[in-house]
Design a protein around this motif. Structure first.
Motif, mmCIF file in Angstrom:
data_model
loop_
_atom_site.group_PDB
_atom_site.id
_atom_site.type_symbol
_atom_site.label_atom_id
_atom_site.label_comp_id
_atom_site.label_asym_id
_atom_site.label_seq_id
_atom_site.Cartn_x
_atom_site.Cartn_y
_atom_site.Cartn_z
ATOM 1 N N ASP A 43 0.801 -1.213 0.000
ATOM 2 C CA ASP A 43 0.000 0.000 0.000
ATOM 3 C C ASP A 43 0.840 1.271 0.000
ATOM 4 O O ASP A 43 0.306 2.365 -0.196
ATOM 5 N N ASP A 44 2.149 1.152 0.267
ATOM 6 C CA ASP A 44 2.986 2.348 0.317
ATOM 7 C C ASP A 44 4.384 1.989 -0.187
ATOM 8 O O ASP A 44 4.679 0.833 -0.507
ATOM 9 N N ALA A 45 5.248 3.001 -0.241
ATOM 10 C CA ALA A 45 6.583 2.814 -0.808
ATOM 11 C C ALA A 45 7.389 1.792 -0.026
ATOM 12 O O ALA A 45 8.125 0.985 -0.608
ATOM 13 N N SER A 46 7.274 1.817 1.291
ATOM 14 C CA SER A 46 8.029 0.878 2.116
ATOM 15 C C SER A 46 7.618 -0.561 1.836
ATOM 16 O O SER A 46 8.476 -1.445 1.689
ATOM 17 N N GLU A 47 6.315 -0.813 1.739
ATOM 18 C CA GLU A 47 5.830 -2.164 1.457
ATOM 19 C C GLU A 47 6.193 -2.592 0.039
ATOM 20 O O GLU A 47 6.491 -3.771 -0.202
ATOM 21 N N ARG A 48 6.168 -1.659 -0.906
ATOM 22 C CA ARG A 48 6.569 -2.003 -2.281
ATOM 23 C C ARG A 48 8.039 -2.396 -2.328
ATOM 24 O O ARG A 48 8.411 -3.357 -3.012
ATOM 25 N N GLN A 72 1.787 -0.461 -10.599
ATOM 26 C CA GLN A 72 1.020 0.643 -10.024
ATOM 27 C C GLN A 72 0.130 1.308 -11.067
ATOM 28 O O GLN A 72 -1.010 1.680 -10.781
#
Length: 518
Positions: free
Chosen positions: A174-179, A403
């Motif tokens: 859901d966010d840059a860290s998880e990606r 994305q």
């Protein structure tokens, strides 16, 4: 599930079997090549089958046949690299049950592939051999572990402990860290495959398996390849027909892969297919005489599932100790339950328990999809699935591309859209280039191939059957439609489908093109 470019397209029977064991095979000596090294003249050493290896999924040796006979196993030598047919060899694990009828009525061998890619035919065929008892009256029933699978020079990547961690990760970031975490884990998985299986990765494509099947045909003594391909097995059969159109015998393709799609189109098609199957499940649940325990209306059922998944993304619940049921595990468990209508009752029970904070059933369903046994050991289906898909599919997708595609996937499926969109990154940074955008199955000159599509199929949506017929070419594909639920048609035991398929394989009677079974 952040691994293959698509959800696995495998016969539903294997899923039901593994789930049953969670909820409560084959070796043999290698073939002996002819004195001149000609692999087509090798002699197989058939022996009673041992218990399946861990890579095949473990378990017990296959039970005796109803007539008192035994399942026999052997290993066929095949070239490691078909571009170097006189070089190093690998072993291809085979299993057979000899024909039960009169010798003068025997047609030959009927070779099965149950899909995946990555499924062990050596373990699946005996588990559901009774379903094919009528076909056995005139055929030796034969299946195999394709190269890279089970006991056939299996691809190895992560160990069991690492796979537990791998499947606990968030596959819908859901966010840059998880990606970043998802892409890092994908890179680590793929690097482990290269580290442990460097020699096999360039040699596990579907074209390689098709060449193995033609060698198998010759070693078994058949002039023609009689074939029953299910799910991914239809793609393998189509590639075989393209390479060896004059060697095709009687062939059935059931639960048909669309051969015209690339990996992205296949994943989007599956998003639509699994959503359609979930819609059908929801309608069926609320139409029962008793109240549906997971929703008052079909839309309510789907809305509650969506809320459950959102809540699990924020706070997983206890699953099979010590693991917890995450959003990703729940999504894969729900997907697994849609492969067969026989699993819908487990989905209802699993959702009911999950709403009360108990994730064990949905996790058992997820484990079945991922090839995890109740002892914590994994088969190599995930490693093989990724390796074969990445060897076949030319496309390589990164996080930025996915994305951009998320709105289209979410429109196709509010439940499975993100899950299947992000699964496309599985081949990123793969060590071997993919072969093509999609398989070539054009087979001019081949005899009729019976192509069976199921209107409710989630993993290989019905539209693929017509695409396969068209791609095979004029006068080859003969389409049969089954208006049913689940993945595949023959295993549904629908009498109309069974009679059409049996009549074709046993007596050569090709049903009228466009026949519909209900």
């Amino acid at each position: 599930m952040p691994n293959p470019a698509r959800l696995r397209a495998a016969a539903p029977a294997a899923s039901v079997l593994l789930l049953s064991s969670l909820l409560a095979g084959c070796g043999g000596d290698s073939g002996t090549a002819a004195d001149d090294g000609d692999l087509t003249r090798q002699k197989l050493s058939w022996q009673d089958c041992p218990a399946p290896s861990p890579a095949q999924g473990g378990g017990s040796a296959p039970s005796p046949l109803p007539d008192g006979g035994t399942w026999q196993c052997a290993t066929m030598k095949a070239p490691l690299d078909w571009d170097d047919p006189d070089g190093a060899t690998i072993g291809i694990a085979l299993i057979r049950a000899r024909a039960s009828g009169a010798a003068d009525r025997r047609i030959g061998s009927l070779i099965f592939n149950f899909g995946g890619p990555g499924g062990s035919g050596v373990t699946t065929l005996p588990a559901f051999g009774e379903d094919y008892a009528k076909l056995r009256t005139r055929y030796d029933l034969v299946s195999f572990d394709p190269r890279g699978v089970g006991r056939s020079a299996p691809v190895e990547c992560l160990d069991d402990r690492q796979l537990d961690s791998y499947f606990q990760q968030d596959a819908t970031p859901d966010d840059a860290s998880e990606r970043t975490e998802l892409m890092d884990n994908t890179e680590k998985f793929n690097a482990a495959c290269e580290q442990h299986s460097e020699k096999m990765l360039p040699n596990v494509a579907t074209t390689d398996a098709a060449r193995d099947m033609d060698l198998m045909r010759q070693v078994l003594g058949d002039d023609k390849l009689h074939y029953f391909g299910i799910s991914y097995g239809t793609e393998l059969g189509g590639v075989y027909a393209h390479l060896f159109p004059k060697k095709v015998g009687r062939a059935v393709f059931d639960a048909v892969v669309d051969p015209t799609q690339n990996a992205e189109q296949g994943s989007l098609g599956q998003a639509k297919g699994f959503q359609r199957a979930l819609d059908n499940y929801a309608r069926d649940c609320v139409s029962q005489t008793e109240d549906c325990p997971v929703g008052d209306t079909a839309q309510d059922v789907k809305d509650r599932i969506a809320r459950l998944l959102k809540n699990l993304d924020e706070k997983p619940i206890p699953g099979i100790p010590p693991r917890r049921l995450t959003q990703t595990a729940a999504t894969s468990g729900i997907a697994q339950s849609l492969y067969s209508q026989d699993l819908w009752e487990y989905l209802t029970e699993g959702l009911t328990q999950a709403y009360e904070g108990d994730g064990r059933i949905l996790m058992a369903l997820s484990d079945a999809l991922n090839g995890r046994g109740e002892n914590g050991e994994y088969s190599n289906i995930t490693a093989a699935n990724i390796s074969i898909n990445c060897a076949d599919d030319k496309s390589r997708y990164d996080a930025a591309y996915v994305q951009k595609k998320l709105p289209e996937f979410r429109a196709a499926s509010p439940v499975f859209g993100d899950y299947l969109a992000w699964s496309m990154v599985g081949c990123a940074d793969w060590a071997v280039a993919g072969a093509a955008d999609h398989p070539d199955v054009g087979a001019p000159g081949a005899p009729p191939v019976l192509v069976v599509g199921n209107t409710g199929d989630p993993a290989t949506p019905y539209e693929g059957a017509r695409k396969m017929v068209d791609a095979l070419g004029p006068g080859v594909g003969v389409e049969l439609t089954y208006k049913g639920q689940g993945h595949g048609a023959y295993d549904s035991k629908n009498a109309c489908v069974r009679n059409a398929v049996d009549g074709y394989l046993l007596n050569g009677r090709t049903p009228k093109a466009g026949t519909v079974c209900t």
